[in-house]
Enzyme design. Structure first.
Site, PDB file in Angstrom:
ATOM      1  N   ASP A  76       9.521  -0.707   2.719  1.00 51.76           N
ATOM      2  CA  ASP A  76      10.536   0.090   2.032  1.00 51.76           C
ATOM      3  C   ASP A  76      10.036   1.512   1.787  1.00 51.76           C
ATOM      4  O   ASP A  76       8.828   1.769   1.732  1.00 51.76           O
ATOM      5  CB  ASP A  76      10.964  -0.562   0.722  1.00 51.76           C
ATOM      6  CG  ASP A  76       9.820  -0.726  -0.267  1.00 51.76           C
ATOM      7  OD1 ASP A  76       8.706  -1.058   0.163  1.00 51.76           O
ATOM      8  OD2 ASP A  76      10.040  -0.518  -1.483  1.00 51.76           O
ATOM      9  N   GLU A 141       8.109  -2.480  -2.869  1.00 47.66           N
ATOM     10  CA  GLU A 141       6.955  -1.821  -3.488  1.00 47.66           C
ATOM     11  C   GLU A 141       7.373  -0.543  -4.189  1.00 47.66           C
ATOM     12  O   GLU A 141       6.858  -0.221  -5.260  1.00 47.66           O
ATOM     13  CB  GLU A 141       5.898  -1.513  -2.422  1.00 47.66           C
ATOM     14  CG  GLU A 141       4.511  -1.203  -2.990  1.00 47.66           C
ATOM     15  CD  GLU A 141       4.305   0.253  -3.370  1.00 47.66           C
ATOM     16  OE1 GLU A 141       3.312   0.560  -4.044  1.00 47.66           O
ATOM     17  OE2 GLU A 141       5.139   1.106  -2.986  1.00 47.66           O
TER      18      GLU A 141
END
Length: 383
Positions: A76, A141
């Site tokens: 991400d 994250e």
């Protein structure tokens, strides 16, 4: 330059994997790892409106008691911000002056591409490697980090999966690849303090109680405290106020309450419990009427100099000629979760100068040495 590394990075940048989206990054990586003989498992988690993609992959070594090394990272990325502010589309890999531009180029799709190609080269040269090589990837994250690596680590712990070494691909380098690696991170403890007063007219302060005035001395004392002196691995614990809010917006009203947000970045010389206790004692001593909510973002972790740091340092020296610096500075990472189940965790990645910025980019010449450092480390520890 490895065309394989650059080509994979281009493909990853082209997938707009804004948290918690993965946009097919893990599928792409998983397919390449599966061709190498990795066992692939999706560990997706979270509610339907914030579904997180997680990938666990392992290629088992020939020795049952051989070491297990984990490559960990996230697919991400943070939102690109105003598209018109970018010099090129953030999700179309573009080149200018020897740099590849795109959201996630440095944080951390460059590392992921280098890890995958390093694994491909390692397996091609050492098909019967003794130790096991694993990957753990998440798309949570950069977000809340509640359904990503932490969930996977809990599952791995429950099934008894042993991990000996972990390299997290966070961008740690300052001016040249490998000049700095992280062998630990400080803890993060946040507080939201509500100081209660009595609202009233500024002309009649005896009929009110101003929480700003009451809290001022306490806040000044909190700012001035030396919480600890740090140690050989960690800087001293820091306390920072990030937000203060009080009042109605009117100039003639004494506020009825004040909100204060603050954060500790703390070393292993302090604990969440000790910091909380000291803050509460100070607020009580100042006679404040207050409520305080705490959020523990992560506890500090440390990998002392040892097998993993030595292998990584030797790989960096052999590839670049640099003597790397071990550091615990910076923010938190998913290493804080992995350190709960893995005794040696190192963070190593490319130059971090543009992470989260408009026009995020990575010098193309970072990729080959980074990939080779990863591969050399695998050869030292797993072959």
């Amino acid at each position: 330059m490895s065309n394989a590394t650059l080509g994979l990075l281009e493909a990853l940048i082209a997938r707009p994997s804004v948290t918690p989206g993965d946009a097919g990054c893990q599928q792409l990586i998983g397919e390449r790892l599966q061709r190498l003989g990795f066992e692939i498992e999706a560990m997706d988690s979270g509610p339907e409106n914030f579904r997180v993609s997680n990938l666990w992959a392992i290629r088992r070594g020939t020795a049952a008691d051989g070491p297990v090394l984990l490559f960990a990272g996230h697919t991400d990325v943070v939102p690109p911000g105003r598209l018109e502010a970018w010099g090129s589309d953030p999700f179309v890999p573009s080149y200018r002056e020897g740099r590849i531009y795109g959201r996630g180029a440095a944080d951390m799709k460059g590392s992921l591409a280098a890890m995958v190609v390093a694994a491909e080269e390692f397996v091609a040269a050492h098909a019967d490697h003794r130790g096991s090589l694993a990957f753990l990837l998440t798309s949570d994250e950069e977000g809340p980090a509640v359904d990503g690596t932490v969930v996977c680590c809990e599952q791995l712990r429950a099934r008894g999966q042993r991990l000996d070494y972990c390299i997290v691909g966070e961008p740690t380098s300052l001016e040249a690849v490998g000049d700095m690696v992280k062998n630990g991170r400080r803890g993060s403890l946040s507080g939201r303090l509500k100081v209660k007063g009595v609202q009233g007219h500024v002309a009649y302060p005896h009929l009110a109680r101003n929480p700003v005035h009451q809290a001022a001395a306490a806040l000044a004392e909190l700012v001035a405290i030396d919480w600890d002196a740090g140690n050989a691995y960690f800087l001293a614990t820091s306390f920072q106020i990030s937000n203060i809010n009080a009042g109605t917006g009117a100039g003639n009203v004494i506020p009825g309450e004040m909100m204060v947000d603050f954060n500790f970045r703390f070393s292993t010389e302090s604990t969440p419990e000790s910091l909380k206790s000291r803050v509460h004692a100070l607020l009580a001593r100042h006679g404040l009427e207050y409520a305080l909510d705490w959020t523990l973002g992560g506890e500090p972790f440390l990998t002392p100099v040892g097998t993993l740091s030595d292998a990584v340092s030797a790989a960096i020296r052999a590839e670049t000629g640099l003597t790397t610096q071990l550091s615990t500075t910076g923010g938190t990472s998913d290493g804080r979760f992995i350190a709960k189940i893995c005794p040696q965790v190192i963070e190593l990645g490319p130059i971090n100068a543009t992470i989260h910025k408009i026009d995020e980019h990575l010098p193309v010449d970072n990729l080959e040495p980074l990939k080779n450092i990863y591969r050399r480390t695998l050869e030292t520890l797993l072959a």
